[in-house]
Design an enzyme around this catalytic site. Structure first.
Site, PDB file in Angstrom:
ATOM      1  N   ASP A 124       0.839  -1.202   0.000  1.00 42.65           N
ATOM      2  CA  ASP A 124       0.000   0.000   0.000  1.00 42.65           C
ATOM      3  C   ASP A 124       0.878   1.258   0.000  1.00 42.65           C
ATOM      4  OD1 ASP A 124      -2.382   1.393   0.015  1.00 42.65           O
ATOM      5  OD2 ASP A 124      -2.906   0.925   2.085  1.00 42.65           O
ATOM      6  N   HIS A 125       0.254   2.413   0.210  1.00 38.07           N
ATOM      7  CA  HIS A 125       0.881   3.738   0.138  1.00 38.07           C
ATOM      8  C   HIS A 125       2.364   3.770   0.523  1.00 38.07           C
ATOM      9  CE1 HIS A 125      -2.916   6.064  -0.310  1.00 38.07           C
ATOM     10  NE2 HIS A 125      -3.422   5.023   0.326  1.00 38.07           N
ATOM     11  N   GLU A 197      -4.485   7.965   7.730  1.00 39.10           N
ATOM     12  CA  GLU A 197      -4.297   6.544   7.452  1.00 39.10           C
ATOM     13  C   GLU A 197      -2.869   6.150   7.769  1.00 39.10           C
ATOM     14  OE1 GLU A 197      -5.510   2.696   5.671  1.00 39.10           O
ATOM     15  OE2 GLU A 197      -6.440   4.347   6.736  1.00 39.10           O
ATOM     16  N   HIS A 241      -9.590   9.042   3.700  1.00 40.18           N
ATOM     17  CA  HIS A 241      -9.320   7.856   4.494  1.00 40.18           C
ATOM     18  C   HIS A 241     -10.080   7.920   5.813  1.00 40.18           C
ATOM     19  CE1 HIS A 241      -5.315   7.133   2.262  1.00 40.18           C
ATOM     20  NE2 HIS A 241      -6.146   6.173   1.950  1.00 40.18           N
ATOM     21  N   HIS A 280      -9.501   4.878  -3.448  1.00 42.35           N
ATOM     22  CA  HIS A 280      -8.961   4.928  -2.089  1.00 42.35           C
ATOM     23  C   HIS A 280      -9.970   5.575  -1.156  1.00 42.35           C
ATOM     24  CE1 HIS A 280      -4.356   4.544  -2.946  1.00 42.35           C
ATOM     25  NE2 HIS A 280      -5.063   3.554  -3.459  1.00 42.35           N
ATOM     26  N   ASN A 302      -9.579   0.090  -1.910  1.00 42.43           N
ATOM     27  CA  ASN A 302      -8.911  -0.211  -0.645  1.00 42.43           C
ATOM     28  C   ASN A 302      -9.921  -0.258   0.493  1.00 42.43           C
ATOM     29  OD1 ASN A 302      -6.587  -0.075  -2.130  1.00 42.43           O
ATOM     30  ND2 ASN A 302      -5.649   1.575  -0.953  1.00 42.43           N
TER      31      ASN A 302
END
Length: 377
Positions: A124-125, A197, A241, A280, A302
């Site tokens: 992920d990110h 997040e 998020h 997202h 996500n």
């Protein structure tokens, strides 16, 4: 009528999978992984990607995918990967986060085939300051590729959306040149996903940063497509998020349709959705907005906040139901000398967490029309 392949995957008689030679249960890479993503876009569904922090999270996700006979994505964030390795391990130079990501990928590879579903293993990110983590994972991919002819991970995400757009796109291009040698998929982000997040706080970001433009997305395509077709774009359309009440965040999935139309015109192609988009900040999103996003080429969404709560809720409910048996090793409502081991054994209450997370994973798959996509058993 369903058929069982030699890999233990139940693909039924769904013709869309016949175009993907090598489809199997377990972790997919290269053309096979990309083929699954292309079929998702072509057939109007998306594959949810669930963040995991432990083998228990992984197993709950795989169990859900097995129950609905559908492909799934499993991903680790930098912080989640560190937790997977153990918070007591040093993270100097991202050492624990690299180790945890590798350990998670190996765990998924070890057990996923037993659940009979295809899995895309993803990270992920990764912001600019976390690039040493990204480099470490790619090094592990290259080592695995040298031995097995495929990378350890199916795909990775770079999130340089807080940087200058040109730097973002050019850096992604340089990494994609490295990844294409292993036939990997790159996910990149343009615009900023708001909220908080994994320790990254974008809650105060300017609202105009929450929305990408058609020019932004086209620049990504122009720069990356000559290197590889295997990239997805997490374009911002008001995403945030974390969890929020419906209506508190202004999602505009119609923007994705505008970006697709712009790309279609530039390419002079027949495909109304030539780009592959990622959603997202999906937790708490209104169902109709999710469906609208799917119609504009979203192939992945996500999911983290909702499954975090679901995992905890299983433990919370168990404690409430069995509180009298969880106050000591000995003594409960059945008698002062009665043992409580069968209640505080971690296998008992962690299983309750897995059950509720498993149910929430299935709900997300339902929202994204990813149920029995391998064929009805």
């Amino acid at each position: 009528v369903s058929t069982q392949s030699t890999w233990g995957i139940n693909v039924g008689n769904m013709s869309m999978w016949k175009d993907i030679p090598g489809l199997k249960a377990g972790v997919l890479t290269g053309e096979v992984a990309w083929g699954v993503i292309k079929q998702a876009k072509k057939n109007g569904f998306a594959i949810p990607a669930f963040n995991v922090t432990s083998s228990s999270n992984v197993n709950a996700t795989l169990e859900a995918a097995m129950k609905i006979n559908s492909p799934i994505m499993i991903q680790v964030s930098q912080g989640g990967a560190q937790f997977f390795a153990g918070k007591g391990s040093s993270n100097d130079g991202q050492a624990a986060s690299i180790l945890g990501a590798v350990a998670a990928a190996h765990h998924v590879r070890t057990v996923a085939a037993a659940y009979g579903v295809p899995v895309i293993m993803h990270s992920d990110h990764c912001a600019k300051k976390l690039l040493p983590w990204f480099d470490g994972m790619l090094a592990a991919d290259e080592e695995y590729f040298a031995k097995h002819g495929e990378p350890l991970f199916s795909s990775h995400m770079l999130d340089l959306s807080e940087e200058d757009h040109e730097y973002n796109v050019n850096t992604c291009a340089e990494y994609l040149k490295r990844m294409v040698k292993m036939n990997q998929i790159l996910e990149m982000e343009i615009g900023i996903t708001g909220g908080v997040e994994d320790g990254v706080d974008n809650s105060g970001v300017s609202k105009d940063k929450l929305y990408s433009t058609a020019a932004d997305t086209w620049m990504v395509y122009e720069k990356l497509s000559p290197i590889s077709e295997k990239f997805t774009i997490a374009a911002a359309f008001g995403n945030v998020h974390g969890v929020y009440k419906p209506g508190n965040v202004k999602l505009q999935p119609e923007l994705l349709g505008q970006f697709q139309a712009h790309a279609k015109e530039k390419l002079q192609c027949d495909d109304p959705n030539p780009l592959f988009f990622v959603f997202h900040g999906g937790s708490g999103s209104e169902k109709e907005l999710i469906e609208q996003a799917l119609s504009h080429g979203v192939v992945k969404m996500n999911v983290d906040t909702d499954t975090q709560w679901a995992y905890w809720e299983g433990i919370l409910n168990f404690y409430k139901a069995k509180e009298g048996f969880l106050q000591g090793q000995i003594g409960n409502p059945n008698g002062p000398d009665k043992p409580n081991k069968s209640f505080y054994d971690p296998r008992v209450w962690l299983r309750e967490a897995e059950n509720t997370m498993c149910a929430r994973v299935q709900e997300s798959c339902t929202d994204l029309k990813n149920v029995n996509t391998l064929g009805t058993k």
